[in-house]
Design an enzyme around this catalytic site. Structure first.
Site, PDB file in Angstrom:
ATOM      1  N   TYR A  53       0.947  -0.890   0.065  1.00 28.08           N
ATOM      2  CA  TYR A  53      -0.129  -0.006   0.011  1.00 28.08           C
ATOM      3  C   TYR A  53       0.943   1.483   0.139  1.00 28.08           C
ATOM      4  O   TYR A  53       1.904   1.302   0.500  1.00 28.08           O
ATOM      5  CB  TYR A  53      -0.950   0.047   1.325  1.00 28.08           C
ATOM      6  CG  TYR A  53      -2.283  -0.682   1.098  1.00 28.08           C
ATOM      7  CD1 TYR A  53      -2.547  -1.694   0.087  1.00 28.08           C
ATOM      8  CD2 TYR A  53      -2.979  -1.012   2.354  1.00 28.08           C
ATOM      9  CE1 TYR A  53      -3.507  -2.405   0.063  1.00 28.08           C
ATOM     10  CE2 TYR A  53      -4.250  -1.683   2.165  1.00 28.08           C
ATOM     11  CZ  TYR A  53      -4.281  -2.540   0.989  1.00 28.08           C
ATOM     12  OH  TYR A  53      -5.587  -3.151   0.882  1.00 28.08           O
ATOM     13  N   GLY A 210     -15.117   4.520  -4.494  1.00 28.93           N
ATOM     14  CA  GLY A 210     -15.461   6.038  -4.718  1.00 28.93           C
ATOM     15  C   GLY A 210     -16.639   6.403  -5.659  1.00 28.93           C
ATOM     16  O   GLY A 210     -17.290   7.310  -5.416  1.00 28.93           O
TER      17      GLY A 210
END
Length: 311
Positions: A53, A210
Site C-alpha cells: 500500500y 468511490g
C-alpha cells in the site's frame, strides 16, 4: 462503535475499519495522524494495510503515527502479504521466502513485534499450498502473528486453506473481499464458505472505489482517484453506464434521509448479513468525518430491499 467478534475466534474488531491504501502517497503523515486520532475517538480499532500500500510507504506511516499517538495497545493491526510490485507490475507470490521476508519487513515498518491479523493477499496457484502453509505455521508459532486470514480468494481456495490450516497450528479467522452495491460477488459461494468455516468477513471498497459517492455522475473531478495515473485503473471498472441506475438510486435514497450517497452505500454494507467489519478508505479527515456520521444509522428494511432490487 460496535465491536464484533471475528468469526469463531476470540478477536473483536470495530464494525468499521480504517483502510490505508493511500497512506504515504496520497495521504500525508499529518492527515494520517488526524485520521487515526479521529477514528480511535469514534471507537474504531481495526487498521487494515498491506505491504504494497502507498507504494510501500503505508506501513511505515502507520508505525510512525501509532508511535506519535502512543496507541499500539488500542488498535488491531491487519496487514497483507503476497502481492509484490515488480518492474513489470504487480505479481502474486505466496512462496515461503517471500511471505516470511515480507512479514519481517512489515513488523519493522509498523514498529511492532506482532500483528493481530496477517492475510494472504490473493491466491497463488503457482506455489504448492503446503509451502504457503509452512510459512503461516512459522509465523504463528513464533508469535509474530495471532490470526491468519485471506483476501480476494475464490470460495474453493478458501475452503482448501481452511481445511488444511488446523494441521499447521492455525484457524482461518477472516476473509477480506470487495463488497458493495456495485459488486455483490461475495453473495453466494463465498457467503456460504465463510459461514461454514467460521470466518469473519471484512468488506473492502463499500463505496465501489468511490463511484457510489456520485462524484463521477457527470464528469471526473480533477482531485479524484480516477484522475490520478496510479489509481485510474482501479476506479474505471465501475465507470460503466450499466451502473448508472444503481448510483442514481443510492443518491435518491440519500436525499430522502438527508444523507450523502456515500453514507447510504456504506450503511448498506455495514449491516449486510455476514459482514464483520467494513473497511473505509478516506484520503482526508473530512471524508472520514462524513462516513463516521452513519456509525449508528441503519437503513430501514424497505430501503435496503429497494437497493437490493435495483442493484
Amino acid at each position: 462503535m460496535e465491536l464484533r467478534r471475528v468469526g469463531h475466534t476470540g478477536l473483536r474488531v470495530s464494525a468499521l475499519g480504517l483502510g490505508t491504501l493511500t497512506w504515504g502517497r496520497d495521504t500525508d503523515r499529518e492527515d494520517a495522524r488526524q485520521l487515526l486520532s479521529d477514528f480511535l475517538d469514534a471507537g474504531g480499532t481495526l487498521i487494515d494495510t498491506a505491504a504494497h500500500y502507498g507504494d510501500g510507504l503505508a506501513e511505515q506511516t502507520i508505525g510512525d503515527v501509532i508511535d506519535q499517538l502512543g496507541v499500539r495497545g488500542d488498535v488491531v493491526l491487519a496487514s497483507k502479504a503476497g502481492l509484490v510490485e515488480g518492474a513489470d507490475g504487480p505479481r502474486i507470490d505466496c512462496s515461503r521466502t517471500c511471505l516470511l521476508d515480507s512479514l519481517d519487513a512489515s513488523l519493522e515498518a509498523l514498529h511492532t513485534d506482532h500483528l493481530e491479523l496477517w492475510l494472504l493477499d490473493h491466491f497463488d496457484a503457482s506455489v504448492p499450498i503446503d509451502e504457503t502453509l509452512s510459512a503461516l505455521e512459522v509465523a504463528l508459532r513464533s508469535g509474530r502473528i495471532r490470526y491468519v486470514g485471506v483476501a480476494n480468494y475464490p470460495a474453493w481456495a478458501l475452503a482448501e486453506i481452511a481445511c488444511l490450516l488446523p494441521g499447521h497450528g492455525g484457524h482461518l479467522a477472516v476473509i477480506e473481499t470487495e463488497y458493495s452495491l456495485l459488486n455483490r460477488s461475495f453473495e453466494g459461494e463465498l457467503t456460504d464458505a465463510s459461514a461454514h468455516f467460521g470466518c469473519g468477513v471484512f468488506a473492502w471498497s463499500p463505496l465501489a472505489r468511490g463511484v457510489l459517492t456520485g462524484k463521477y455522475r457527470s464528469h471526473t473531478p480533477p482531485d479524484s482517484r480516477a484522475a490520478t495515473p496510479h489509481l485510474r485503473g482501479f476506479v474505471e471498472p465501475y465507470l460503466d453506464a450499466r451502473y448508472a441506475g444503481t448510483i442514481e438510486a443510492v443518491a435518491r435514497a440519500g436525499e430522502g434521509f438527508g444523507l450523502s450517497a456515500g453514507q447510504v452505500a456504506l450503511s448498506w454494507v455495514k449491516d449486510a448479513p455476514g459482514v464483520t467489519s467494513t473497511l473505509l478508505g478516506p484520503r482526508t479527515p473530512g471524508q472520514l468525518a462524513q462516513l463516521l456520521e452513519v456509525v449508528d444509522f441503519a437503513l430501514p428494511h424497505q430501503i435496503r430491499k429497494a437497493l437490493d432490487d435495483v442493484s
